[in-house]
Structures are given as C-alpha cells and as structure tokens.
Design a protein around this motif. Structure first.
Motif, PDB file in Angstrom:
ATOM      1  N   LEU A   1      16.071  11.139  33.286  1.00 44.39           N
ATOM      2  CA  LEU A   1      14.706  10.381  32.489  1.00 44.39           C
ATOM      3  C   LEU A   1      13.574  10.631  33.405  1.00 44.39           C
ATOM      4  O   LEU A   1      12.467  10.340  32.836  1.00 44.39           O
ATOM      5  N   ARG A  22      18.216  10.322  22.634  1.00 45.17           N
ATOM      6  CA  ARG A  22      16.831  10.097  22.880  1.00 45.17           C
ATOM      7  C   ARG A  22      16.170  11.855  22.484  1.00 45.17           C
ATOM      8  O   ARG A  22      17.079  12.528  22.647  1.00 45.17           O
ATOM      9  N   LEU A  23      14.974  11.702  22.087  1.00 41.63           N
ATOM     10  CA  LEU A  23      14.187  12.935  21.877  1.00 41.63           C
ATOM     11  C   LEU A  23      13.890  13.398  23.343  1.00 41.63           C
ATOM     12  O   LEU A  23      13.112  12.806  23.659  1.00 41.63           O
ATOM     13  N   MET A  24      14.477  14.204  23.906  1.00 45.03           N
ATOM     14  CA  MET A  24      14.218  14.501  25.215  1.00 45.03           C
ATOM     15  C   MET A  24      12.664  15.120  25.379  1.00 45.03           C
ATOM     16  O   MET A  24      12.471  16.039  24.459  1.00 45.03           O
ATOM     17  N   GLY A  25      12.069  14.802  26.452  1.00 43.70           N
ATOM     18  CA  GLY A  25      10.584  15.436  26.497  1.00 43.70           C
ATOM     19  C   GLY A  25       9.618  14.849  25.572  1.00 43.70           C
ATOM     20  O   GLY A  25       8.283  15.274  25.353  1.00 43.70           O
ATOM     21  N   PHE A  26      10.126  13.488  25.043  1.00 44.71           N
ATOM     22  CA  PHE A  26       9.198  12.572  24.257  1.00 44.71           C
ATOM     23  C   PHE A  26       9.041  11.415  25.104  1.00 44.71           C
ATOM     24  O   PHE A  26      10.094  10.773  25.468  1.00 44.71           O
ATOM     25  N   GLY A  27       7.772  10.653  24.954  1.00 38.86           N
ATOM     26  CA  GLY A  27       7.963   9.366  25.346  1.00 38.86           C
ATOM     27  C   GLY A  27       7.229   9.393  26.932  1.00 38.86           C
ATOM     28  O   GLY A  27       7.669  10.154  27.706  1.00 38.86           O
ATOM     29  N   ARG A  76       6.245   6.322  30.209  1.00 36.20           N
ATOM     30  CA  ARG A  76       5.993   4.962  30.472  1.00 36.20           C
ATOM     31  C   ARG A  76       4.425   4.628  30.522  1.00 36.20           C
ATOM     32  O   ARG A  76       3.872   3.618  30.201  1.00 36.20           O
ATOM     33  N   TYR A  83       9.200   5.936  13.230  1.00 33.59           N
ATOM     34  CA  TYR A  83       9.864   5.648  14.395  1.00 33.59           C
ATOM     35  C   TYR A  83       9.018   5.947  15.862  1.00 33.59           C
ATOM     36  O   TYR A  83       8.731   5.199  16.637  1.00 33.59           O
ATOM     37  N   PHE A  84       8.507   7.214  15.642  1.00 31.28           N
ATOM     38  CA  PHE A  84       8.019   7.484  16.939  1.00 31.28           C
ATOM     39  C   PHE A  84       6.477   7.227  16.794  1.00 31.28           C
ATOM     40  O   PHE A  84       5.977   7.008  17.942  1.00 31.28           O
ATOM     41  N   ARG A 135       6.209   3.767  18.157  1.00 34.10           N
ATOM     42  CA  ARG A 135       6.497   3.241  19.622  1.00 34.10           C
ATOM     43  C   ARG A 135       5.475   4.245  20.629  1.00 34.10           C
ATOM     44  O   ARG A 135       5.702   4.248  21.770  1.00 34.10           O
ATOM     45  N   LEU A 194       5.339   7.582  20.891  1.00 38.30           N
ATOM     46  CA  LEU A 194       6.164   8.449  21.430  1.00 38.30           C
ATOM     47  C   LEU A 194       5.645   9.777  21.393  1.00 38.30           C
ATOM     48  O   LEU A 194       5.602  10.316  19.981  1.00 38.30           O
ATOM     49  N   ASN A 230       5.944  14.909  26.094  1.00 39.95           N
ATOM     50  CA  ASN A 230       5.294  14.820  27.742  1.00 39.95           C
ATOM     51  C   ASN A 230       5.416  16.343  28.335  1.00 39.95           C
ATOM     52  O   ASN A 230       5.860  17.148  27.602  1.00 39.95           O
ATOM     53  N   VAL A 231       4.918  16.150  29.684  1.00 41.23           N
ATOM     54  CA  VAL A 231       5.028  17.502  30.438  1.00 41.23           C
ATOM     55  C   VAL A 231       6.221  18.427  30.413  1.00 41.23           C
ATOM     56  O   VAL A 231       6.156  19.503  30.380  1.00 41.23           O
ATOM     57  N   ASP A 232       7.382  17.601  30.160  1.00 45.45           N
ATOM     58  CA  ASP A 232       8.647  18.356  29.835  1.00 45.45           C
ATOM     59  C   ASP A 232       9.058  19.205  28.809  1.00 45.45           C
ATOM     60  O   ASP A 232      10.089  19.863  28.655  1.00 45.45           O
ATOM     61  N   PHE A 283       9.815  21.847  39.263  1.00 46.92           N
ATOM     62  CA  PHE A 283       9.085  20.408  39.461  1.00 46.92           C
ATOM     63  C   PHE A 283       8.946  19.741  40.708  1.00 46.92           C
ATOM     64  O   PHE A 283       7.784  19.592  41.202  1.00 46.92           O
TER      65      PHE A 283
HETATM   66  N1  CMC Z   1      13.476   9.401  21.813  1.00 47.03           N
HETATM   67  C1  CMC Z   1      13.792   8.246  21.273  1.00 47.03           C
HETATM   68  N2  CMC Z   1      13.324   7.064  21.480  1.00 47.03           N
HETATM   69  C2  CMC Z   1      12.749   6.702  22.576  1.00 47.03           C
HETATM   70  C3  CMC Z   1      12.268   7.517  23.460  1.00 47.03           C
HETATM   71  C4  CMC Z   1      12.798   9.065  23.223  1.00 47.03           C
HETATM   72  N3  CMC Z   1      12.573  10.095  23.992  1.00 47.03           N
HETATM   73  N4  CMC Z   1      11.614   7.284  24.291  1.00 47.03           N
HETATM   74  C5  CMC Z   1      11.318   5.669  24.156  1.00 47.03           C
HETATM   75  N5  CMC Z   1      12.086   5.586  23.246  1.00 47.03           N
HETATM   76  C6  CMC Z   1      12.093   4.216  22.149  1.00 47.03           C
HETATM   77  C7  CMC Z   1      13.214   3.345  23.073  1.00 47.03           C
HETATM   78  O1  CMC Z   1      14.553   3.426  22.431  1.00 47.03           O
HETATM   79  C8  CMC Z   1      12.571   2.091  22.669  1.00 47.03           C
HETATM   80  O2  CMC Z   1      12.609   1.790  21.524  1.00 47.03           O
HETATM   81  P1  CMC Z   1      12.936  -0.023  21.161  1.00 47.03           P
HETATM   82  O3  CMC Z   1      11.786  -0.476  21.559  1.00 47.03           O
HETATM   83  O4  CMC Z   1      13.593   0.295  19.648  1.00 47.03           O
HETATM   84  O5  CMC Z   1      14.385  -0.247  22.074  1.00 47.03           O
HETATM   85  C9  CMC Z   1      10.863   2.211  22.922  1.00 47.03           C
HETATM   86  O6  CMC Z   1      10.856   3.783  22.667  1.00 47.03           O
HETATM   87  C10 CMC Z   1      10.402   2.168  24.187  1.00 47.03           C
HETATM   88  O7  CMC Z   1      11.310   2.923  25.135  1.00 47.03           O
HETATM   89  P2  CMC Z   1      11.607   2.618  26.627  1.00 47.03           P
HETATM   90  O8  CMC Z   1      12.657   3.162  27.078  1.00 47.03           O
HETATM   91  O9  CMC Z   1      11.294   1.212  26.840  1.00 47.03           O
HETATM   92  O10 CMC Z   1      10.208   3.083  27.465  1.00 47.03           O
HETATM   93  P3  CMC Z   1      10.143   3.384  29.024  1.00 47.03           P
HETATM   94  O11 CMC Z   1       8.584   3.421  29.286  1.00 47.03           O
HETATM   95  O12 CMC Z   1      11.301   2.423  29.786  1.00 47.03           O
HETATM   96  O13 CMC Z   1      10.568   4.988  29.185  1.00 47.03           O
HETATM   97  C11 CMC Z   1      10.843   7.140  29.306  1.00 47.03           C
HETATM   98  C12 CMC Z   1       9.730   5.974  29.309  1.00 47.03           C
HETATM   99  C13 CMC Z   1       9.915   8.614  29.577  1.00 47.03           C
HETATM  100  C14 CMC Z   1      12.025   7.164  30.277  1.00 47.03           C
HETATM  101  C15 CMC Z   1      11.362   7.517  27.696  1.00 47.03           C
HETATM  102  O14 CMC Z   1      10.289   7.665  26.989  1.00 47.03           O
HETATM  103  C16 CMC Z   1      12.604   8.638  27.776  1.00 47.03           C
HETATM  104  O15 CMC Z   1      13.626   8.107  27.811  1.00 47.03           O
HETATM  105  N6  CMC Z   1      12.070   9.755  27.290  1.00 47.03           N
HETATM  106  C17 CMC Z   1      12.914  10.745  27.217  1.00 47.03           C
HETATM  107  C18 CMC Z   1      13.106  11.358  28.752  1.00 47.03           C
HETATM  108  C19 CMC Z   1      12.156  12.328  29.184  1.00 47.03           C
HETATM  109  O16 CMC Z   1      11.344  12.930  28.421  1.00 47.03           O
HETATM  110  N7  CMC Z   1      11.491  11.997  30.314  1.00 47.03           N
HETATM  111  C20 CMC Z   1      10.310  12.570  31.160  1.00 47.03           C
HETATM  112  C21 CMC Z   1       9.260  11.689  31.149  1.00 47.03           C
HETATM  113  S1  CMC Z   1       7.751  12.547  31.614  1.00 47.03           S
HETATM  114  C22 CMC Z   1       8.046  13.401  33.173  1.00 47.03           C
HETATM  115  C23 CMC Z   1       8.787  12.704  34.310  1.00 47.03           C
HETATM  116  O17 CMC Z   1       8.523  11.609  34.320  1.00 47.03           O
HETATM  117  O18 CMC Z   1       9.525  13.694  34.687  1.00 47.03           O
END
Ligand code: CMC
Length: 388
Positions: A227, A261-266, A268, A312-313, A316, A318, A321-323, A344
């Motif tokens: 994550l 999840r769609l990795m590389g999206f979303g 905090r 959906y995206f 929320r 989404l 992101n950098v990745d 990284f």
């Molecule tokens: N694909 C699908 N749905 C998503 C995603 C995603 N990548 N990210 C968030 N959501 C949904 C999630 O299911 C939730 O939906 P619902 O409200 O219906 O339950 C809503 O969006 C909010 O998500 P959350 O998990 O509460 O958000 P968070 O702030 O806790 O998580 C995150 C942030 C980065 C962990 C998350 O977006 C994620 O898992 N992304 C994919 C992994 C990723 O790309 N990580 C790299 C982050 S950037 C660089 C770094 O930190 O390394």
C-alpha cells in the motif's frame, strides 16, 4: 476515557510541526522547503535537493561541491556488509536485503548513537544517503550471480548507481545521459512526502533515540508494503496480468466489484492528480525514445482514461499517484519489478533523515507513544486448565 480522542491511523491528527515539505492535496501541490516540485524536477539535481531538504536552503556552488565530494567518499560499503549480502538467498527480495543491510550498518558505526552531536550526525547522514545505492545495486548483482562493482567517484549520484548496477568491475562505465537524468529526476520526486507511513515510522523509531541506521531500517520496512512503496512493483505486475488494452474494461469492473484495487491509484492526501505523476509521465516518453516503448504503457494509459471518467473513481477522487508510471520507466531502464521499491527508498532517504533531524531539534517532541481505547474483557479470575 476523559479528553482522549479516537483517530484510527491518525487520519486527522498532526503528529508534528514541520518546515520541510508542503502538500495541498486538493490542488495537487507539492513543495520542498517552499520550492515547487516541478521547478526542482526541471532545474535541480538529487544531491542538491537532498542538501535543500536537510539544510533548509539551496547550497552555494562551494557547498554543493563539498557535499557531493562527501557523498562520493562515503559511497563504498564496509567489506563485512558485502559478506552479509553474499549470505542472502539469490531469490531474496531486494527490499528485505535493503532494510536488513541498512540495519546492519548500525553495527559498523556505533558512534552514530551520538545523535545530538551535530558534527557526528552530519557524518552519519552522509553515510546513509551515500551507501544506500551500493546496497541496492549489490542486492541486484548478488541475485544475478554477478561480481560487485566499486562506486566510481568521478560519476554523479545516479550515474554512480547505474555503474554499480550495470557496469563491470575495473572497467569505466558511461551512463546514458537521458537515463541518468531521468533516474535523478525520479529520485528528486521521491525525496520527501511529509508524514507518510515510512517517514512516520522513521520519526517514531527515532523518537526512542535509536541511531539513524536502525531508524532508517524501520522506515524501509514500512516502505516495503504494497500500500506504500511496494505499489510501484504491484502496478507492473497488475499491468502484466491485464495483458492487453482489450482486457482493461473487465479489469475495471472487477476493481469496482471489490476484487482488488487499481494499484497506483488513490492517495490519502491527494484528492486530485498527484503532481509527481505528471512529471513522471513526461519523463516516460523521454526514456522510451532511448529504450524503446514499454508495451505496458498502452494498458496504463487506457486504465487511466477509463478510470478518470468512471463514477466509482470520480466520486472517491481517485487519481494516478507517483507509482502509476514510475515502474514503466524503471522496467524500460532494465530494472526488475522487485527492485522498484529499493529505487524509491534510495530517493526517499534524504526526506526520512531531514524529518528525523527536525524531530531531534524540536523541543516539543517526546517519545512517540499513542494511547488506545481499550475494548477487551474486564477483570476476571484465572481459570485452571481442568476447568476450561
Ligand atoms: N482502487 C480501487 N478503489 C480504491 C483505491 C484503488 N486504488 N484506493 C481507494 N479506493 C477506494 C476504497 O475501496 C474506498 O472505497 P469505499 O469508500 O467504497 O470503501 C475509498 O476508495 C477510500 O479508500 P481508503 O482505502 O479509505 O483510502 P486511504 O486513504 O486509506 O488509502 C491508499 C490510500 C493509497 C492506501 C489507497 O488509495 C490504495 O490502496 N491505493 C492503491 C495502492 C497505491 O497505489 N499506493 C501508493 C500510494 S502513493 C505512494 C506511496 O505512498 O508509496
């Protein structure tokens, strides 16, 4: 519970006051020490940006020269760390190797425990930033049964790293200037991101006054997770599993149904396009002119196109992101996905350390020790075994 507030994962609690990095997640703004990330990516170098993060100001020419010479001088690893690296299984994950070796460095520099001695700390900081590339490069060399290449102090930071990875012992190595610059920019973009999971780990461990090698080993462990820093590797595996542009709509359906999840999206903090992703996407095209186009790019572009107009995206908030695009560049440069998170980590080292130093100098900081809301059993008497 009196005045105690419940904030799981500290989503709404500031753990510190900081002057290092500013993020406006709604507007997609990222600045190090006030300088916009786009300007640093265009004009700065990684070593200069590291200096800026650590010291608060851009260096003069003389300051930069001596900082770079210092990093060059500290780049080789102690022989014992090379033997340690030899002991890992060839298929050991490079991040497991990286975090263990950074921790092991602590045993070579017991003086690093003098964390409040400014001059001593300066030396440990240079060691950590300078030695991270050799650890990453040698974990790759070991996994591929290749001999270690000494760091070449006549090369810059990114070029030296590429030489240790892809050069030959004793032979001069000339990095491709486009790839060297792209890697340097990627390091700049990763150099800090305020109180993310790994930086919070670095501050948390450092708050016990552990030495910086131990603290950074913990930060690297936090970065390992999918994550966080592990997402770049997960993106590449996801793109390869999707396989072709035609399969993208089905994949999006599965994500929306909660099957992965769609990795590389979303993100905090970012609720708009990650400004680092914009710079990386541009760099991808430059790198592909040298290396040839990575065919997975078309799948990534189609995923982004569909996701950015899907309810959906959108609801929320989404965005990429950098990745999302960084792994495509790394793969085109010849890195295996398992190495991506190490890249990284090398880039993030100055940020971890700048934040740790800021914490040490902050009189308001204490040992990190969050409270809890207890939900378990009330007092009860011990039950002897024959009565259970
Ligand atoms: N694909 C699908 N749905 C998503 C995603 C995603 N990548 N990210 C968030 N959501 C949904 C999630 O299911 C939730 O939906 P619902 O409200 O219906 O339950 C809503 O969006 C909010 O998500 P959350 O998990 O509460 O958000 P968070 O702030 O806790 O998580 C995150 C942030 C980065 C962990 C998350 O977006 C994620 O898992 N992304 C994919 C992994 C990723 O790309 N990580 C790299 C982050 S950037 C660089 C770094 O930190 O390394």
């Amino acid at each position: 519970f009196g005045m105690m507030s419940y904030d799981p994962a500290f989503q709404n609690t500031a753990s510190c006051r900081s002057r290092v990095t500013f993020i406006d997640g709604d507007k997609g703004i990222l600045r190090y020490r006030g300088y916009p990330i786009e300007q640093l990516a265009e004009h700065s170098t990684f070593t200069e940006t590291a200096y800026l993060l650590l010291n608060g100001e851009l260096p003069t020419a003389a300051e930069l020269e001596s900082w770079e010479a210092e990093l060059g001088g500290h780049a080789p690893l102690p022989e014992g760390i090379k033997s340690l690296l030899d002991g890992f299984q060839p298929d050991a994950h490079p991040m497991g190797v990286f975090l263990s070796s950074v921790g092991a460095l602590s045993t070579y520099y017991p003086d690093a425990k003098q964390i409040f001695d400014d001059e001593n700390r300066r030396i440990q900081v240079a060691r950590l930033i300078a030695k991270a590339p050799a650890i990453g490069a040698y974990s790759y060399r070991h996994a591929n049964g290749l001999p270690y290449v000494d760091p070449d102090s006549s090369l810059g930071f990114a070029g030296r790293f590429l030489g240790m990875l892809f050069g030959e012992p004793g032979a001069p190595y000339t990095p491709d200037p486009v790839l060297e610059r792209a890697l340097d920019i990627l390091f700049i973009l990763h150099a800090d991101h305020e109180q993310n999971c790994s930086t919070s780990a670095m501050r948390g461990i450092g708050s016990s006054q552990a030495d910086p090698f131990a603290s950074m080993a913990g930060a690297a462990a936090a970065l390992y997770g999918p994550l966080h820093g592990g997402a770049n590797e997960a993106v590449l595996r996801m793109l390869a599993a999707i396989g072709s542009v035609d399969n993208v709509p089905d994949f999006i359906k599965k994500v929306k149904a909660g099957e992965g999840r769609l990795m590389g999206f979303g993100h905090r903090v970012y609720k708009s396009y990650d400004p680092r992703a914009t710079v990386i996407k541009e760099q991808a095209y430059r790198v592909f002119e040298v290396t040839g186009r990575n065919p997975l790019l078309d799948i990534a572009i189609e995923l982004e196109r569909i996701a950015l107009q899907d309810d959906y995206f959108v609801q929320r908030r989404l965005y990429p992101n950098v990745d999302f695009y960084s792994g495509l560049i790394y793969e085109a440069m010849g890195f295996k996905p398992a190495m991506f998170t190490v890249l990284f980590a090398i880039g993030r080292a100055p940020g971890w350390i700048a934040q740790w130093q800021e914490m040490l100098r902050d009189k308001a900081q204490k040992i990190a020790r969050p409270r809890q809301i207890y939900l378990g059993a009330g007092e009860r008497d011990y039950v002897p075994m024959d009565q259970r």
